[in-house]
Write an enzyme that holds these catalytic residues in place. Sequence first.
Site, mmCIF file in Angstrom:
data_model
loop_
_atom_site.group_PDB
_atom_site.id
_atom_site.type_symbol
_atom_site.label_atom_id
_atom_site.label_comp_id
_atom_site.label_asym_id
_atom_site.label_seq_id
_atom_site.Cartn_x
_atom_site.Cartn_y
_atom_site.Cartn_z
ATOM 1 C CB THR A 132 -0.991 -0.009 1.168
ATOM 2 O OG1 THR A 132 -1.321 1.343 1.413
ATOM 3 C CG2 THR A 132 -0.096 -0.491 2.564
ATOM 4 C CG ASP A 133 -1.101 5.047 -0.933
ATOM 5 O OD1 ASP A 133 -1.669 4.486 0.030
ATOM 6 O OD2 ASP A 133 -1.813 6.227 -1.543
ATOM 7 C CD GLU A 134 -3.428 3.427 3.962
ATOM 8 O OE1 GLU A 134 -3.436 3.478 5.499
ATOM 9 O OE2 GLU A 134 -4.610 3.232 3.496
ATOM 10 C CE1 TYR A 157 -3.302 -2.572 5.574
ATOM 11 C CE2 TYR A 157 -3.382 -0.177 4.984
ATOM 12 C CZ TYR A 157 -3.553 -1.636 4.782
ATOM 13 O OH TYR A 157 -3.336 -1.729 3.528
ATOM 14 C CE LYS A 161 0.397 -4.637 2.942
ATOM 15 N NZ LYS A 161 -0.213 -5.960 2.209
HETATM 16 P P1 NAD Z 1 -9.426 -7.259 2.180
HETATM 17 O O1 NAD Z 1 -9.494 -7.294 3.714
HETATM 18 O O2 NAD Z 1 -10.852 -6.899 1.254
HETATM 19 O O3 NAD Z 1 -9.285 -8.718 1.848
HETATM 20 C C1 NAD Z 1 -8.290 -9.549 2.710
HETATM 21 C C2 NAD Z 1 -8.410 -11.028 2.317
HETATM 22 O O4 NAD Z 1 -7.309 -11.625 3.205
HETATM 23 C C3 NAD Z 1 -9.694 -11.531 2.918
HETATM 24 O O5 NAD Z 1 -10.428 -12.385 1.917
HETATM 25 C C4 NAD Z 1 -9.284 -12.302 4.246
HETATM 26 O O6 NAD Z 1 -10.209 -13.373 4.452
HETATM 27 C C5 NAD Z 1 -7.919 -12.854 3.841
HETATM 28 N N1 NAD Z 1 -7.075 -12.933 4.832
HETATM 29 C C6 NAD Z 1 -6.856 -12.153 6.171
HETATM 30 N N2 NAD Z 1 -6.004 -12.845 7.077
HETATM 31 C C7 NAD Z 1 -5.807 -13.996 6.353
HETATM 32 C C8 NAD Z 1 -4.925 -15.221 6.907
HETATM 33 N N3 NAD Z 1 -4.225 -15.060 8.147
HETATM 34 N N4 NAD Z 1 -4.883 -16.093 5.995
HETATM 35 C C9 NAD Z 1 -5.401 -16.177 4.843
HETATM 36 N N5 NAD Z 1 -5.988 -15.252 4.301
HETATM 37 C C10 NAD Z 1 -6.625 -14.206 5.133
HETATM 38 O O7 NAD Z 1 -8.427 -6.612 1.765
HETATM 39 P P2 NAD Z 1 -8.224 -5.849 0.367
HETATM 40 O O8 NAD Z 1 -8.785 -4.434 0.331
HETATM 41 O O9 NAD Z 1 -8.518 -6.639 -0.718
HETATM 42 O O10 NAD Z 1 -6.555 -5.561 0.054
HETATM 43 C C11 NAD Z 1 -5.788 -6.576 -0.296
HETATM 44 C C12 NAD Z 1 -4.183 -6.407 -0.386
HETATM 45 O O11 NAD Z 1 -4.155 -5.383 -0.972
HETATM 46 C C13 NAD Z 1 -3.757 -6.263 0.965
HETATM 47 O O12 NAD Z 1 -2.545 -6.574 1.408
HETATM 48 C C14 NAD Z 1 -3.844 -4.597 1.349
HETATM 49 O O13 NAD Z 1 -2.689 -4.233 2.156
HETATM 50 C C15 NAD Z 1 -3.506 -4.166 -0.033
HETATM 51 N N6 NAD Z 1 -3.915 -2.881 -0.612
HETATM 52 C C16 NAD Z 1 -5.291 -2.364 -0.394
HETATM 53 C C17 NAD Z 1 -5.887 -1.316 -0.837
HETATM 54 C C18 NAD Z 1 -7.087 -0.931 -0.753
HETATM 55 O O14 NAD Z 1 -7.453 0.191 -1.139
HETATM 56 N N7 NAD Z 1 -8.090 -1.533 -0.254
HETATM 57 C C19 NAD Z 1 -4.783 -0.377 -1.312
HETATM 58 C C20 NAD Z 1 -3.477 -0.745 -1.382
HETATM 59 C C21 NAD Z 1 -3.110 -2.115 -1.121
HETATM 60 P P1 TYD Z 2 -10.602 4.262 4.459
HETATM 61 O O1 TYD Z 2 -11.650 3.957 3.316
HETATM 62 O O2 TYD Z 2 -10.830 3.552 5.801
HETATM 63 O O3 TYD Z 2 -9.201 4.138 4.019
HETATM 64 P P2 TYD Z 2 -7.825 4.500 4.488
HETATM 65 O O4 TYD Z 2 -7.843 5.123 5.851
HETATM 66 O O5 TYD Z 2 -7.052 3.141 4.315
HETATM 67 O O6 TYD Z 2 -7.100 5.680 3.616
HETATM 68 O O7 TYD Z 2 -10.891 5.903 4.742
HETATM 69 C C1 TYD Z 2 -10.579 6.783 3.509
HETATM 70 C C2 TYD Z 2 -10.689 8.212 4.229
HETATM 71 O O8 TYD Z 2 -12.071 8.365 4.808
HETATM 72 C C3 TYD Z 2 -9.825 8.249 5.439
HETATM 73 O O9 TYD Z 2 -9.373 9.664 5.273
HETATM 74 C C4 TYD Z 2 -10.659 8.178 6.820
HETATM 75 C C5 TYD Z 2 -11.981 8.790 5.948
HETATM 76 N N1 TYD Z 2 -13.147 8.022 6.533
HETATM 77 C C6 TYD Z 2 -14.136 8.708 7.507
HETATM 78 O O10 TYD Z 2 -14.177 9.871 7.412
HETATM 79 N N2 TYD Z 2 -15.219 7.965 8.085
HETATM 80 C C7 TYD Z 2 -15.391 6.564 7.814
HETATM 81 O O11 TYD Z 2 -16.353 6.240 8.640
HETATM 82 C C8 TYD Z 2 -14.311 5.973 7.361
HETATM 83 C C9 TYD Z 2 -14.385 4.611 7.219
HETATM 84 C C10 TYD Z 2 -13.234 6.573 6.702
#
Ligand code: NAD
Ligand code: TYD
Length: 349
Positions: A132-134, A157, A161
């Site tokens: 992630t970019d975070e 988190y 990561k």
């Molecule tokens: P998500 O929470 O929707 O899905 C995570 C999946 O991992 C789920 O299916 C869960 O069951 C599985 N999982 C969790 N713990 C596990 C374990 N111990 N063993 C096996 N499986 C397990 O997450 P997402 O949003 O799809 O993100 C996927 C990846 O992409 C993550 O690594 C996250 O850090 C990265 N990422 C997400 C975003 C975003 O905006 N959502 C952005 C950049 C990177």
């Molecule tokens: P989120 O979707 O949790 O992603 P991330 O924190 O990983 O960027 O949140 C996106 C933005 O929205 C973040 O600045 C937090 C804000 N946010 C709210 O204001 N209210 C909410 O209930 C949630 C879940 C997020």
Amino acid sequence: MMKNILVTGGAGFIGSHVVRLLVNKYSNYNIINLDNLTYAGNLENLNDIENKPNYSFVKADICDYDKICAVFSEYNIDSVIHLAAESHVDRSIKDPFSFAKTNIMGTLSLLEAAKNIWNNDFDNKLFYHISTDEVYGSLGDEGYFTEKTAYDPHSPYSASKASSDHFVRSFSDTYGLPIVVSNCSNNYGSFQFPEKLIPLFINNICKSKPLPVYGKGENIRDWLFVNDHARAIDLIFHNGSKGDTYNIGGFNEWKNIDLIKVLIKTVDKFLGRKEGESEKLITFVTDRAGHDYRYAIDSTKLKNELGWEPSLQFEEGIEHTVKWYLENQDWINNVTSGEYQKYYKEMYK
Ligand code: NAD
Ligand code: TYD
């Protein structure tokens, strides 16, 4: 060439899009989806491809080293695309241990399994880590995260990561494991669990529930349509340089409050409500602890080296996404029953 690819976290939001893309596009690849089906994992996300001959599902915890080794052997795994993680910042603030366990120890267990089962025969092998970019921390009003930006995570988190990214690179440097890492900005689209901003707010607007905006809603995120992330992963998996890192982002920054108004406008339009009717649901609540101000990704390297660009304009992506959630109320109802109610009460009490 034939491949046996282990995709971890394939039942989650981004993972399910990656699995679908690979299963449909490469009939000569076997896609093995390994997922522990936590609250965020849902096999319903993959109903449309579950019977394809090149798809298999294994329920397992990435922290279970012995089980992971057994899966590597049974399926003759030659590549890993690792997405499994605990992924929600707010949950990490409440329960950092589970983030360290899954994101750090789970990644380490996969790395150890890959190193030991491949046993130094790294030809045509790849461990692709999705991050992630975070990990880069928080920007002020100017500038972008590039692949050279120093890590500066602030939430449990992002700290977990960041640690996993370091472990992945350490396995390349120390053991010669072929790796690639990508760091992506915030994703949106279908099948995202409604704890993250966009699906949570779409659902609340539909149900005329309060919209909990953290702080003043001035934080900025860089949003990418999930299918474009999946396309980037496909490209980096096949053409990325070994040992390298690629940032993925759409040059699409939105202040939370502005984005929320777009969501309100779009949902109200689809539901035939008066324009802006749901703005009254906006409720400013206590800010998230350690809330990063701004994320913005510079994805020039990915564009210049591999020719990737986002395929959609944001407005089009949001329309598509809102429509999907409105048309898939059963999915929303299933994932928000039971445990979700407890989470929601606890988080937004
Ligand atoms: P998500 O929470 O929707 O899905 C995570 C999946 O991992 C789920 O299916 C869960 O069951 C599985 N999982 C969790 N713990 C596990 C374990 N111990 N063993 C096996 N499986 C397990 O997450 P997402 O949003 O799809 O993100 C996927 C990846 O992409 C993550 O690594 C996250 O850090 C990265 N990422 C997400 C975003 C975003 O905006 N959502 C952005 C950049 C990177
Ligand atoms: P989120 O979707 O949790 O992603 P991330 O924190 O990983 O960027 O949140 C996106 C933005 O929205 C973040 O600045 C937090 C804000 N946010 C709210 O204001 N209210 C909410 O209930 C949630 C879940 C997020």
